[in-house]
Write a protein that holds these residues in place. Structure first.
Motif, mmCIF file in Angstrom:
data_model
loop_
_atom_site.group_PDB
_atom_site.id
_atom_site.type_symbol
_atom_site.label_atom_id
_atom_site.label_comp_id
_atom_site.label_asym_id
_atom_site.label_seq_id
_atom_site.Cartn_x
_atom_site.Cartn_y
_atom_site.Cartn_z
ATOM 1 N N ALA A 43 7.849 5.653 5.016
ATOM 2 C CA ALA A 43 6.171 4.987 4.454
ATOM 3 C C ALA A 43 6.521 4.289 2.766
ATOM 4 O O ALA A 43 5.976 3.669 2.681
ATOM 5 N N LEU A 44 8.643 4.202 2.642
ATOM 6 C CA LEU A 44 8.448 3.298 1.747
ATOM 7 C C LEU A 44 8.481 1.903 2.608
ATOM 8 O O LEU A 44 8.331 0.825 1.868
ATOM 9 N N GLU A 45 9.433 1.891 4.103
ATOM 10 C CA GLU A 45 8.385 0.782 4.984
ATOM 11 C C GLU A 45 7.003 0.201 4.436
ATOM 12 O O GLU A 45 7.134 -0.985 3.993
ATOM 13 N N ALA A 46 6.524 1.336 5.319
ATOM 14 C CA ALA A 46 5.061 0.915 4.859
ATOM 15 C C ALA A 46 4.869 0.299 3.599
ATOM 16 O O ALA A 46 4.167 -1.423 3.992
ATOM 17 N N SER A 47 5.105 0.220 3.153
ATOM 18 C CA SER A 47 4.574 0.351 1.339
ATOM 19 C C SER A 47 5.333 -1.376 1.542
ATOM 20 O O SER A 47 4.914 -2.172 0.063
ATOM 21 N N ILE A 48 5.696 -1.453 1.754
ATOM 22 C CA ILE A 48 6.579 -3.662 2.068
ATOM 23 C C ILE A 48 5.826 -4.408 2.453
ATOM 24 O O ILE A 48 5.433 -4.923 3.030
ATOM 25 N N THR A 49 5.886 -3.710 4.223
ATOM 26 C CA THR A 49 5.702 -4.461 5.259
ATOM 27 C C THR A 49 4.166 -4.928 5.041
ATOM 28 O O THR A 49 3.692 -5.977 5.693
ATOM 29 N N ASN A 50 3.208 -3.910 4.674
ATOM 30 C CA ASN A 50 1.943 -4.222 4.507
ATOM 31 C C ASN A 50 1.420 -5.070 2.995
ATOM 32 O O ASN A 50 0.006 -5.710 2.906
ATOM 33 N N PHE A 51 2.028 -4.938 2.519
ATOM 34 C CA PHE A 51 2.176 -5.397 1.390
ATOM 35 C C PHE A 51 2.883 -7.335 0.731
ATOM 36 O O PHE A 51 2.260 -7.667 -0.311
ATOM 37 N N PHE A 52 3.240 -7.380 1.366
ATOM 38 C CA PHE A 52 4.349 -8.883 1.388
ATOM 39 C C PHE A 52 4.772 -9.560 2.590
ATOM 40 O O PHE A 52 4.502 -9.197 3.566
ATOM 41 N N SER A 53 4.820 -10.977 2.529
ATOM 42 C CA SER A 53 5.343 -11.892 3.466
ATOM 43 C C SER A 53 7.201 -12.382 2.368
ATOM 44 O O SER A 53 7.223 -12.282 1.572
ATOM 45 N N GLU A 54 6.841 -12.748 3.571
ATOM 46 C CA GLU A 54 8.976 -13.247 4.128
ATOM 47 C C GLU A 54 9.130 -14.271 2.496
ATOM 48 O O GLU A 54 7.674 -14.856 2.093
ATOM 49 N N GLY A 55 10.051 -13.847 1.414
ATOM 50 C CA GLY A 55 9.907 -14.401 0.716
ATOM 51 C C GLY A 55 8.806 -14.125 -0.642
ATOM 52 O O GLY A 55 9.513 -15.194 -1.855
ATOM 53 N N ASP A 56 8.307 -13.362 -0.762
ATOM 54 C CA ASP A 56 7.912 -12.153 -1.561
ATOM 55 C C ASP A 56 8.751 -12.317 -2.701
ATOM 56 O O ASP A 56 9.159 -11.534 -2.334
ATOM 57 N N LYS A 57 8.383 -12.612 -3.732
ATOM 58 C CA LYS A 57 9.299 -11.985 -4.672
ATOM 59 C C LYS A 57 8.962 -10.536 -6.106
ATOM 60 O O LYS A 57 7.535 -10.448 -5.788
ATOM 61 N N VAL A 58 10.009 -9.675 -5.754
ATOM 62 C CA VAL A 58 9.890 -8.120 -6.289
ATOM 63 C C VAL A 58 10.385 -7.993 -7.430
ATOM 64 O O VAL A 58 12.034 -8.354 -7.390
ATOM 65 N N VAL A 59 10.614 -7.229 -7.981
ATOM 66 C CA VAL A 59 10.624 -6.399 -9.151
ATOM 67 C C VAL A 59 11.377 -4.910 -8.714
ATOM 68 O O VAL A 59 10.886 -4.086 -8.312
ATOM 69 N N LEU A 194 4.224 -10.194 6.843
ATOM 70 C CA LEU A 194 5.413 -9.207 6.784
ATOM 71 C C LEU A 194 4.709 -8.863 8.610
ATOM 72 O O LEU A 194 3.905 -7.816 8.370
ATOM 73 N N PRO A 195 5.573 -8.808 10.174
ATOM 74 C CA PRO A 195 5.395 -8.031 10.985
ATOM 75 C C PRO A 195 5.032 -6.521 10.517
ATOM 76 O O PRO A 195 5.796 -5.851 10.417
ATOM 77 N N ARG A 196 4.085 -6.112 11.151
ATOM 78 C CA ARG A 196 4.104 -4.607 11.445
ATOM 79 C C ARG A 196 2.705 -3.663 12.231
ATOM 80 O O ARG A 196 2.096 -4.901 12.444
#
Lengths: 367, 367
Positions: A43-59, A194-196
């Motif tokens: 589910a942590l992976e889902a919270s990345i792949t569903n909301f971002f694109s390659e190169g997006d900045k996160v803190v 991001l692919p999912r």
């Protein structure tokens, strides 16, 4: 009800929406709450792949092994991560998050643990949520151990994604994870490239609206979860949280009374308490003592903390009878290793916290 | 053994390698067999993300709803898919795969279902494996329903990736998937650039070699799997397959005896038999009849096949007593819908297949 039912039947289609509805009530959000058949990391992976694109900045607020998992995920999915490191036992201050967001106005997400299980430290979720809320970034919380052990006002504090796991305060075996999604998160999802597929939450939501799951659900766990949610609703999620907080408080009191040092004294978590082994002693011996002498399971430190600390959980069905016993066992183990201990002293500290809380409630009831 | 144990304990570290070893024995491969906490689709995703990079060319044999899932996965992960379509009820001929591989020498993988559960048709796994083996492409088999119901000589036929699921012939509830990986597949994995973490098989393998799982395992399912594998090993995987084949043969015989048409007569699967509803009748009424009158669960057609066909499974613990009853129920349901049926005629066909098989074995034993 049978211990297993087929998932494409009316029996399941009747059950699943009830579980989703109860889960939403227990999360306490107006947003969506979805289920993945995976460990929490899925589910942590889902919270990345569903909301971002390659190169997006996160803190990323990284305060331990689970913070490092966010870093690993960001790396695997090629995000541009600004990592705010806290020493093991400490957490990242909200002011540091605010400064990072000011310096990086293009940040699309702030990722952190509610409770960093590896160190027993808790982030200030409310403050980080409220800071992030003012920006365009999503506030993404790994609350796998935080849910049900600390207050989390998902909608009020602006928590866009909150991840939970079945084996923690939900009290059933591992195998399911839960993820809440805010309207702000869904909006960002629309442009996330991001692919999912397995963890595609839009697909999951579409099926959930029809009372089904996108993929074959872990039916036996869903049946168990239905029962656990009934119990949590009856007890009240706030009561479950209050109990964990009280257990954590009592555990800290006992540790100090026994002359032990807390590993995260400044930001103690209420899901788990990490305690330093006495000087010259390996915490592995304490963990083994619990297991071999009493059949009790507590956790060692992870990674470089192994041998340094031991951790006592306050999740879900853990309650005072367990803690009375655990502290009594700890006293015996320390004594057997030659650490000066007065039997019953730590237990008494736990009892005092318990008695005070009960009498405070009685006073409140009388008023 | 307890129904649940903590996954970072010696108890689990003792159990998990045994389960992996038994699983490998049951798969019958010298390659690695790993476990994912997911539905089967999660492991299908793993068989894409671990072995390919964006734009890689793959040949997909698409013969039904599960073939379409391969297409969906290839699209989600931006592979360049050459799709060989078969009509529902048919399968893709090995010659068509050979031709596609000749035309596309840069193909990196051939993806197909051993048994296409939506139509009850089975691919010629041996032939496709042997064709693919001669090329640089990986042979990737969705055997979620094929494992334990049809012969699969993983190493002999050159099957690089074979995916199975816990709820099928393994007879435990859904929640785990299995994936075998050949040396050729590991070699290709080294240059595969698709992002992955939760389903990172290299990480999973590294932890498996230490007797652990990369992420929190579904412990209750692992405990159940350990028991199921003991049973399968005792029975023999070949005997399990033989039984499914015999059940499938008997089901086909009964259907024909009752004047019904098979949906996949030319390439019938031994994991499930799909039967056309009699002309003018909706197969949903047959499915409902089974459920409402007898509490028996059979499957309707999926997608456009819904209402046209019904499907009887031969997986795992299904055996002749179930089939005697199912066919008797079917006769009653058809009769109640005004279809002319001679009671017992279909059942007799099942009995004859059973009796012949038993007597053949007796003859073999006497010789």
């Amino acid at each position: 009800m049978a211990s297993d039912i087929h998932h494409r039947t009316q029996d399941f289609i009747k059950l699943y929406p009830t579980v989703l509805r109860d889960l939403k009530e227990v999360f306490g959000t107006q947003g969506d709450v979805l289920i993945t058949v995976s460990s929490g990391t899925g589910a942590l992976e889902a919270s990345i792949t569903n909301f971002f694109s390659e190169g997006d900045k996160v803190v990323i607020c990284c305060a331990g092994k689970f913070g490092e998992r966010w870093v690993e995920l960001a790396k695997a999915f090629r995000l541009n991560a600004v990592v705010l490191m806290a020493e093991y036992g400490s957490v990242v201050a909200p002011a540091a998050v605010e400064a990072a967001l000011n310096e990086n106005p293009d940040t699309k997400g702030v990722l952190f643990q509610a409770s960093e299980t590896s160190t027993g430290a808790a982030h200030d979720v409310k403050a980080i949520g409220e800071i992030t809320k003012k920006t365009g970034a999503l506030c993404i919380v790994d609350a796998i151990t935080g849910l049900g052990t600390m207050p989390l006002d998902i909608d009020g504090w602006g928590l866009d994604i909150v991840v939970g796991g079945s084996q923690k305060a939900f009290m059933i075996p591992p195998g399911l994870a839960f993820i809440s999604v805010s309207a702000k998160a869904w909006a960002q999802s629309a442009s996330a490239k991001l692919p999912r597929l397995y963890f595609d939450l839009k697909k999951e939501k579409k099926m959930a609206d029809k009372g089904e799951s996108a993929w074959t659900p872990n039916v036996s766990h869903i049946l168990a979860l239905a029962e656990a949610l009934k119990y949590i609703k009856e007890l009240g999620m706030d009561k479950l949280v209050e109990n964990a907080q009280l257990l954590a408080k009592a555990t800290r009191a006992a540790a100090l009374e026994l002359g032990l040092e807390l590993f995260a004294p400044d930001a103690p978590s209420s899901s788990v308490t990490a305690i330093k082994a006495p000087k010259g002693m390996d915490s592995s011996d304490i963990v083994k003592g619990f297991r071999n002498q009493f059949g009790s399971v507590i956790a060692n430190g992870q990674g470089t903390m192994k041998g340094q600390i031991f951790r006592i959980a306050h999740l879900g069905y853990f309650d005072f009878p367990d803690l009375f016993a655990m502290v009594a066992e700890l006293e015996i183990i320390l004594h057997s290793k030659g650490i000066p201990v007065e039997f019953g002293k730590g237990v008494a500290a736990v009892q005092r916290v318990y008695a005070e809380a009960v009498s405070a409630k009685e006073v409140a009831a009388v008023k």
